[in-house]
Design a protein around this motif. Structure first.
Motif, PDB file in Angstrom:
ATOM      1  N   UNK A  51       0.826  -1.205   0.000  1.00 47.19           N
ATOM      2  CA  UNK A  51       0.000   0.000   0.000  1.00 47.19           C
ATOM      3  C   UNK A  51       0.861   1.256   0.000  1.00 47.19           C
ATOM      4  N   UNK A  52       1.945   1.251   0.762  1.00 43.24           N
ATOM      5  CA  UNK A  52       2.856   2.396   0.749  1.00 43.24           C
ATOM      6  C   UNK A  52       3.399   2.613  -0.657  1.00 43.24           C
ATOM      7  N   UNK A  53       3.785   1.531  -1.318  1.00 49.86           N
ATOM      8  CA  UNK A  53       4.304   1.628  -2.683  1.00 49.86           C
ATOM      9  C   UNK A  53       3.262   2.233  -3.619  1.00 49.86           C
ATOM     10  N   UNK A  54       2.014   1.798  -3.476  1.00 56.51           N
ATOM     11  CA  UNK A  54       0.942   2.314  -4.326  1.00 56.51           C
ATOM     12  C   UNK A  54       0.714   3.801  -4.077  1.00 56.51           C
ATOM     13  N   UNK A  55       0.741   4.195  -2.807  1.00 53.60           N
ATOM     14  CA  UNK A  55       0.554   5.607  -2.456  1.00 53.60           C
ATOM     15  C   UNK A  55       1.681   6.458  -3.036  1.00 53.60           C
ATOM     16  N   UNK A  56       2.914   5.973  -2.900  1.00 59.67           N
ATOM     17  CA  UNK A  56       4.063   6.728  -3.399  1.00 59.67           C
ATOM     18  C   UNK A  56       4.021   6.858  -4.915  1.00 59.67           C
ATOM     19  N   UNK A  57       3.655   5.794  -5.598  1.00 64.52           N
ATOM     20  CA  UNK A  57       3.554   5.865  -7.065  1.00 64.52           C
ATOM     21  C   UNK A  57       2.531   6.911  -7.492  1.00 64.52           C
ATOM     22  N   UNK A  58       1.406   6.961  -6.787  1.00 62.42           N
ATOM     23  CA  UNK A  58       0.373   7.944  -7.110  1.00 62.42           C
ATOM     24  C   UNK A  58       0.875   9.361  -6.844  1.00 62.42           C
ATOM     25  N   UNK A  59       1.519   9.543  -5.706  1.00 60.88           N
ATOM     26  CA  UNK A  59       2.047  10.868  -5.368  1.00 60.88           C
ATOM     27  C   UNK A  59       3.131  11.302  -6.355  1.00 60.88           C
ATOM     28  N   UNK A  60       3.966  10.369  -6.763  1.00 67.09           N
ATOM     29  CA  UNK A  60       5.015  10.699  -7.727  1.00 67.09           C
ATOM     30  C   UNK A  60       4.403  11.153  -9.055  1.00 67.09           C
ATOM     31  N   UNK A  61       3.335  10.496  -9.457  1.00 64.61           N
ATOM     32  CA  UNK A  61       2.684  10.859 -10.721  1.00 64.61           C
ATOM     33  C   UNK A  61       2.083  12.259 -10.660  1.00 64.61           C
ATOM     34  N   UNK A  62       1.726  12.713  -9.467  1.00 64.17           N
ATOM     35  CA  UNK A  62       1.086  14.019  -9.310  1.00 64.17           C
ATOM     36  C   UNK A  62       2.012  15.067  -8.663  1.00 64.17           C
ATOM     37  N   UNK A  63       3.303  14.714  -8.501  1.00 63.79           N
ATOM     38  CA  UNK A  63       4.264  15.630  -7.852  1.00 63.79           C
ATOM     39  C   UNK A  63       3.779  16.087  -6.478  1.00 63.79           C
ATOM     40  N   UNK A  64       3.236  15.154  -5.721  1.00 63.03           N
ATOM     41  CA  UNK A  64       2.655  15.458  -4.409  1.00 63.03           C
ATOM     42  C   UNK A  64       3.618  15.075  -3.297  1.00 63.03           C
ATOM     43  N   UNK A  65       3.991  15.999  -2.412  1.00 58.52           N
ATOM     44  CA  UNK A  65       4.902  15.666  -1.306  1.00 58.52           C
ATOM     45  C   UNK A  65       4.331  14.604  -0.362  1.00 58.52           C
ATOM     46  N   UNK A  66       5.235  13.826   0.244  1.00 61.13           N
ATOM     47  CA  UNK A  66       4.863  12.778   1.194  1.00 61.13           C
ATOM     48  C   UNK A  66       5.766  12.913   2.415  1.00 61.13           C
ATOM     49  N   UNK A  67       5.166  12.880   3.596  1.00 65.85           N
ATOM     50  CA  UNK A  67       5.922  12.934   4.843  1.00 65.85           C
ATOM     51  C   UNK A  67       5.543  11.728   5.693  1.00 65.85           C
ATOM     52  N   UNK A  68       6.535  10.928   6.095  1.00 68.11           N
ATOM     53  CA  UNK A  68       6.275   9.783   6.963  1.00 68.11           C
ATOM     54  C   UNK A  68       6.134  10.259   8.406  1.00 68.11           C
ATOM     55  N   UNK A  69       5.207   9.635   9.157  1.00 68.20           N
ATOM     56  CA  UNK A  69       4.892  10.055  10.523  1.00 68.20           C
ATOM     57  C   UNK A  69       4.919   8.843  11.445  1.00 68.20           C
ATOM     58  N   UNK A  70       5.677   8.956  12.549  1.00 70.05           N
ATOM     59  CA  UNK A  70       5.712   7.881  13.537  1.00 70.05           C
ATOM     60  C   UNK A  70       4.841   8.199  14.732  1.00 70.05           C
ATOM     61  N   UNK A  71       5.432   8.870  15.737  1.00 73.15           N
ATOM     62  CA  UNK A  71       4.646   9.299  16.895  1.00 73.15           C
ATOM     63  C   UNK A  71       4.705  10.810  17.107  1.00 73.15           C
ATOM     64  N   UNK A  72       5.427  11.514  16.274  1.00 69.65           N
ATOM     65  CA  UNK A  72       5.443  12.969  16.343  1.00 69.65           C
ATOM     66  C   UNK A  72       6.253  13.541  17.483  1.00 69.65           C
ATOM     67  N   UNK A  73       7.298  12.836  17.922  1.00 70.82           N
ATOM     68  CA  UNK A  73       8.087  13.304  19.067  1.00 70.82           C
ATOM     69  C   UNK A  73       9.380  14.014  18.669  1.00 70.82           C
ATOM     70  N   UNK A  74       9.597  14.224  17.378  1.00 71.75           N
ATOM     71  CA  UNK A  74      10.853  14.836  16.938  1.00 71.75           C
ATOM     72  C   UNK A  74      10.912  16.300  17.365  1.00 71.75           C
ATOM     73  N   UNK A  75      12.134  16.834  17.434  1.00 69.63           N
ATOM     74  CA  UNK A  75      12.364  18.147  18.025  1.00 69.63           C
ATOM     75  C   UNK A  75      12.846  19.212  17.048  1.00 69.63           C
TER      76      UNK A  75
END
Length: 457
Positions: A51-75
């Motif tokens: 599913x991640x691969x499918x999402x990325x392929x779609x975003x790449x076709x539309x030049x859409x940025x993608x940001x991976x999110x874990x738990x949001x604790x980064x500083x």
């Protein structure tokens, strides 16, 4: 091509799993740093690598940025969608896939947290040692090359990730590394991805190195008359080769905060929190050696214990020090920054930083993983005060410049994100341009977490 056209196409495939409501977006637009809220255009919770691969392929076709999110604790604002687009939340890819007890390794999905993994490992006699304090996702920890209190003995994520499964910017699924403990076969792609902050590939599976639970463990607390004495003791301990499991520094202001929040009665002077792992005899020997060193530097009340509850309370206090410090100024916001220097330069770096803060209008307790030469300052500012934010940035800037001058780095574990981007040229020189070249080669459209780590056209 546009972000909205990508969202529309993904909506046809994933239905209501493509979430665009304000509340969901707001949950993925905040951060622990001083950066303002930045909302993504949509949030998707994938359930598999395909599913991640499918999402990325779609975003790449539309030049859409993608940001991976874990738990949001980064500083350093690593996971903010600064150019809009889609946030991939890995909360539904959080399984422990396999534990190989004999080989002391495991496979996990990126949304699995370090605490969840260690709970799963309890019956095996193994544990995963990297401990950044927050219950962060292991995918996020790998992406930011996290470390923490135990890195002085067990290393950072760099040393503890054996292999990865990742999705590249064009949607290809690639495996890097293997379960073997060493290899001479080609470029080390695993270590290239670890610490790349989601700018080169999206992590969908990790193979991690595990450790055996030590036969015995002990913790200790020791106060010192001043910063130089505490840091001098750390340098002596490391030079003696004592295999410390943890060696943490808290300045007097930080000790005051911990006392108030945790009901402790430590003298309000700089302190070291320590931990020893090994056999019962080995732990006792390590503790006595460190006690002798502490005595030479004026250390007092060297209390050590093997009692599990005592140890747990001590490290609970240390892990919650950030929130204890924030409580010193209710309603404040913390500008938290870190640097790392060679051990020989640690005392100078900490002392000069403390002097800067003492001459400032801001409160800024100092603490850190000093066995690695890594320390933090939590600069407390009034919410919404432009003047105090500017002063905090000035102090953080001086810390960064000082670290580089002393042969160190502007961040030992927080990462670059957006907050430390301006120092990359000074730290790496032409090496930063090489990083940009790698980014351009692996993500030519610049859709993977744009605006972080490197600058590309």
């Amino acid at each position: 091509m546009s972000i909205q056209s990508a969202i529309a196409e993904l909506g046809k495939r994933f239905g209501d799993r493509v979430q665009t409501g304000d509340s969901v977006r707001a949950l993925h637009g905040g951060n622990e740093s001083y950066f303002d809220e930045i909302l993504p255009d949509a949030v998707i919770l994938p359930r598999s690598t395909d599913e991640v691969s499918e999402i990325v392929k779609t975003c790449a076709a539309h030049d859409c940025p993608i940001v991976a999110w874990g738990t949001g604790t980064s500083l350093e604002a690593h996971a903010l969608a600064v150019r809009g687009g889609i946030t991939l939340d890995f909360a539904e890819m959080a399984a422990v896939l396999e534990v190989n007890q004999g080989d002391m390794d495991c496979r996990v999905q990126p949304g699995c947290t370090r605490e969840a993994l260690n709970t799963e490992l309890r019956a095996t006699g193994l544990f995963f040692p990297v401990d950044p304090g927050a219950n962060a996702s292991l995918g996020g920890m790998a992406a930011t090359r996290a470390s923490g209190t135990t890195a002085v003995r067990y290393g950072t994520m760099r040393e503890n990730v054996l292999a990865l499964e990742v999705v590249l910017a064009d949607g290809r699924i690639v495996r890097t590394g293997s379960r073997a403990r060493k290899s001479s076969a080609g470029y080390d792609l695993t270590k290239l991805i670890v610490g790349s902050e989601g700018t080169l590939a999206i992590i969908t599976e990790l193979t991690l190195r595990l450790q055996g639970q030590p036969e015995a463990a002990a913790s200790a607390v020791c106060g010192f008359p001043d910063i130089d004495a505490a840091v001098g003791a750390v340098q002596a301990v490391m030079q003696m080769g004592v295999p410390m499991a943890r060696i943490e520094f808290l300045d007097a202001e930080c000790v005051r905060a911990v006392n108030l929040a945790d009901g402790r009665e430590m003298p309000e002077t700089p302190h070291l929190f320590l931990e020893f792992h090994g056999s019962e005899a080995g732990v006792a020997e390590q503790a006595e050696t460190v006690r002798d060193i502490a005595d030479e530097f004026g250390g007092s009340a060297f209390d050590w214990s093997t009692d599990h509850q005592v140890r747990a309370k001590l490290w609970h206090a240390r892990h919650n020090a950030y929130y204890s410090v924030k409580a010193l100024r209710p309603g404040c916001r913390a500008v938290t920054t870190d640097v790392c220097v060679p051990i020989s330069a640690l005392a100078q770096a900490v002392r000069e930083t403390a002097d800067d803060i003492s001459q400032s209008v801001l409160m800024g307790p100092i603490l850190g993983h000093v066995g690695d030469g890594n320390f933090h300052a939590a600069l407390l500012i009034e919410e919404g005060s432009a003047e105090e934010l500017a002063e905090a940035k000035r102090l953080a800037h001086r810390m960064a410049e000082r670290a580089l001058r002393l042969g160190g780095t502007v961040t030992g574990e927080h990462g670059v994100g957006m907050g430390k981007l301006k120092y990359m040229q000074d730290e790496h020189g032409d090496g930063w341009q090489l990083m940009a070249t790698i980014k351009q080669a692996m993500d030519p459209k610049g859709i993977l977490n744009p605006g972080k780590v490197v600058e590309v056209n």
